[in-house]
Write a protein that holds these residues in place. Structure first.
Motif, short mmCIF file in Angstrom:
data_model
loop_
_atom_site.label_atom_id
_atom_site.label_comp_id
_atom_site.label_asym_id
_atom_site.label_seq_id
_atom_site.Cartn_x
_atom_site.Cartn_y
_atom_site.Cartn_z
N LEU A 44 0.83 -1.21 0.00
CA LEU A 44 0.00 0.00 0.00
C LEU A 44 0.86 1.26 0.00
CD1 LEU A 44 -2.98 0.63 -0.08
CD2 LEU A 44 -2.97 0.81 2.42
N LEU A 45 1.93 1.24 0.77
CA LEU A 45 2.85 2.37 0.81
C LEU A 45 3.49 2.58 -0.56
CD1 LEU A 45 4.42 4.53 2.37
CD2 LEU A 45 6.03 2.77 3.08
N ALA A 76 0.84 4.11 -2.95
CA ALA A 76 0.61 5.52 -2.65
C ALA A 76 1.78 6.38 -3.09
CB ALA A 76 0.36 5.71 -1.15
N VAL A 129 -3.65 11.91 3.00
CA VAL A 129 -3.86 10.47 2.82
C VAL A 129 -4.14 9.80 4.15
CG1 VAL A 129 -2.76 8.31 2.12
CG2 VAL A 129 -2.49 10.35 0.71
N SER A 130 -3.42 10.21 5.18
CA SER A 130 -3.58 9.59 6.50
C SER A 130 -4.95 9.88 7.10
CB SER A 130 -2.48 10.08 7.45
OG SER A 130 -2.71 11.42 7.86
N LEU A 185 -5.99 2.43 5.13
CA LEU A 185 -5.05 3.54 5.18
C LEU A 185 -4.67 3.93 6.60
CD1 LEU A 185 -6.57 5.82 2.39
CD2 LEU A 185 -4.69 4.20 2.19
N PHE A 218 -1.09 4.85 7.60
CA PHE A 218 -0.50 6.13 7.22
C PHE A 218 -0.60 7.16 8.34
CE2 PHE A 218 -1.04 4.20 3.07
CZ PHE A 218 0.15 4.54 2.44
N ARG A 219 -1.26 6.81 9.45
CA ARG A 219 -1.25 7.70 10.61
C ARG A 219 0.14 7.77 11.23
NH1 ARG A 219 -6.11 9.83 12.86
NH2 ARG A 219 -7.68 9.64 11.22
N ARG A 267 5.70 6.71 8.06
CA ARG A 267 5.22 6.39 6.72
C ARG A 267 4.93 7.67 5.94
NH1 ARG A 267 3.13 2.10 9.64
NH2 ARG A 267 3.75 0.06 8.81
N GLN A 268 4.38 8.66 6.61
CA GLN A 268 4.14 9.94 5.96
C GLN A 268 5.46 10.54 5.47
OE1 GLN A 268 1.89 12.51 8.58
NE2 GLN A 268 0.43 10.89 9.06
#
Length: 536
Positions: free
Chosen positions: A13-14, A17, A53-54, A61, A64-65, A69-70
């Motif tokens: 997923l990362l 994105a 996105v988070s 998702l 992404f918090r 990852r952000q």
């Protein structure tokens, strides 16, 4: 300490994105560099997109918090934006403007490889004595602050969305909203000079000034190019003075022998890598047919040394001031190459190669600084090294996306005469080498450019920004910049708002404008393809 396993860029997923957002970032970068000639703080823009996105309420998702990852997503977006705009589009525009379209693809390949070497060297040099992780790296600090703010709430994401809507709406009305966004987050005085330069270029050809000065063609007189050369030369001198002063201030402590050995090994490896890239460019562009063997060898050595010097100067300037004069450094290499006597074809490839080194170096320094801060400033050495490695890998992915997007899009932009202003300055400088009259015009106008740059100082870059405005025939952008600066002054003085308060909205304006322009350009093409497909 970190309670959850550190993220990896190979997470499906990362990875998805990062690819999608890097493609959007590349579009934004290409649009900005070809229409305005400048690029915004893409690290912050990438961070704000990652925050958005988070905040999407989907279980898939939720990961992404994690601001780590952000940070990875932001690094990919930043790499794609800077790579597409400052490295690739600027480099390939030079042979195109010189009437050598057959050299665009060799230049693209050479610039892409130089860009990847550039970023790799920064990764290996980061946290050394020369490029310490504890250095200032202003944009990296600002991006970390944005990620921390997003981690505590969605206010910045909300303002980013509002900014995107305003950017799309303004662009639909014909207002260059990206100019307004840049004005809200950049140096006010420098951007005021940029706006004035835009107005001078836009109105000088068609309107007399106060009915006293008659209309004149600034481009035909090589005024923008001369200004940029003079300002660029002084900017480089200012950077060298900054570097010398900084080195004197930090030379009191001896560097660890192992770290010093690694640093020097990186320099040697970089030199060899640049030498090989220069050789590849020379072969693909057929430079061996234009030069004697001694001159060809001299060209290869000169290109490799120039690239090393370029990235070092640009990187240290970015670390201490947040400003990186890539144009000035590449211009010096070009002028020396002209004095040496390299033919025009070789000069075009040389300056494109040099222009591709430096921006990626500085940009990755900002991103690694952001990661260093959010990972706890190196308290957990293993976590820091792991996170830094993941940033490097995902940056390489972002650069790969940038290469693909530029390869697909450059023809569309160039056919509309949308080329980076710096590319025009390089091409005009090369052409002037064979014309004493043009060379004299460049020399005459280089004087006021140098004086303006010297007067403004290294931190504001007045000469470089004014010259950039002169290179762009887009007067409405000048009015937009000045209007946005006026709004910013009211917000700061009257409402005590800072750049940190408006950066989310400003980033949205830039993104919305670029996305609208891209949609306006590609939707008709897609419609035409669908019509042709169904007509069969």
């Amino acid at each position: 300490m970190q309670q959850t396993p550190p993220p990896k860029m190979t997470e499906p997923l990362l990875l998805l994105a990062a690819i999608i957002l890097a493609a959007l970032g590349a579009i934004i970068g290409i649009q900005l560099i070809t229409t305005l000639g400048i690029s915004a703080n893409t690290s912050i823009l990438g961070a704000l997109i990652a925050i958005c996105v988070s905040r999407i309420p989907l279980a898939a998702l939720a990961g992404f918090r994690d601001i780590r990852r952000q940070n990875l997503v932001q690094t990919a977006v930043s790499a794609a934006t800077f790579g597409a705009a400052n490295c690739l589009m600027t480099a390939i525009g030079i042979p195109w403007l010189m009437g050598m379209p057959e050299l665009v693809w060799p230049m693209l390949l050479g610039a892409a490889m130089a860009m990847l070497v550039d970023a790799t060297m920064l990764y290996r040099m980061f946290d050394s004595k020369v490029f310490p992780a504890t250095g200032v790296w202003p944009a990296g600090v600002a991006t970390a602050e944005a990620l921390w703010a997003g981690d505590r709430g969605g206010k910045k994401a909300l303002f980013l969305g509002i900014g995107i809507a305003a950017g799309v709406g303004g662009a639909a009305l014909g207002v260059p909203m990206s100019a307004a966004g840049v004005a809200l987050i950049g140096n006010q005085v420098a951007l005021m000079m940029f706006g004035i330069g835009l107005l001078v270029r836009g109105y000088a050809n068609n309107h007399p000034f106060i009915d006293v000065i008659p209309p004149f063609d600034v481009n035909a007189l090589f005024i923008p190019h001369g200004f940029m050369i003079g300002a660029g030369l002084v900017a480089l001198i200012q950077v060298i003075c900054q570097i010398v002063a900084a080195r004197k201030a930090t030379n009191q402590v001896g560097e660890d022998k192992q770290a010093a050995k690694k640093f020097m090994l990186t320099l040697r490896s970089g030199f060899v890598a640049y030498l090989l890239v220069a050789l590849l460019i020379a072969v693909m562009a057929g430079l061996y047919a234009e030069m004697s063997l001694p001159m060809l060898v001299g060209f290869l050595l000169f290109a490799a040394v120039a690239a090393l010097i370029q990235e070092t100067i640009v990187g240290i300037a970015a670390m201490y001031s947040g400003w990186f004069p890539a144009f000035a450094a590449a211009l010096i290499s070009l002028i020396i190459g002209m004095l040496v006597g390299f033919p025009p074809q070789a000069l075009a490839m040389l300056v494109g190669f040099c222009a591709a080194t430096g921006p990626a170096f500085a940009d990755k320094g900002f991103d690694l600084k952001t990661g260093f801060l959010i990972r706890g400033e190196g308290q957990d050495k293993l976590a820091e090294l792991h996170g830094r490695r993941q940033q490097y890998l995902i940056a390489m992915l972002g650069f790969a996306v940038a290469i693909l997007m530029v390869a697909l899009m450059y023809q569309t932009y160039f056919n509309q005469d949308l080329v980076a202003p710096a590319s025009r300055a390089y091409a005009s400088t090369i052409k002037a080498g064979t014309s004493p009259e043009v060379a004299m015009q460049l020399l005459i106008w280089a004087v006021p450019g140098a004086l303006l740059q010297w007067w403004g100082g290294a931190s504001r870059q007045l000469g470089v920004l004014f010259a950039t405005g002169l290179l762009i025939n887009y007067p409405i952008a000048g009015w937009t910049v000045l209007a946005a600066l006026a709004v910013r002054l009211v917000l700061e003085k009257g409402f005590k708002r800072t750049v940190a308060d408006t950066s989310s909205f400003a980033g949205g304006l830039i993104a919305g404008d670029a996305l609208f322009a891209a949609a306006k350009m590609f939707i008709p093409l897609l419609k035409a393809k669908f019509v042709a497909l169904f007509a069969r």
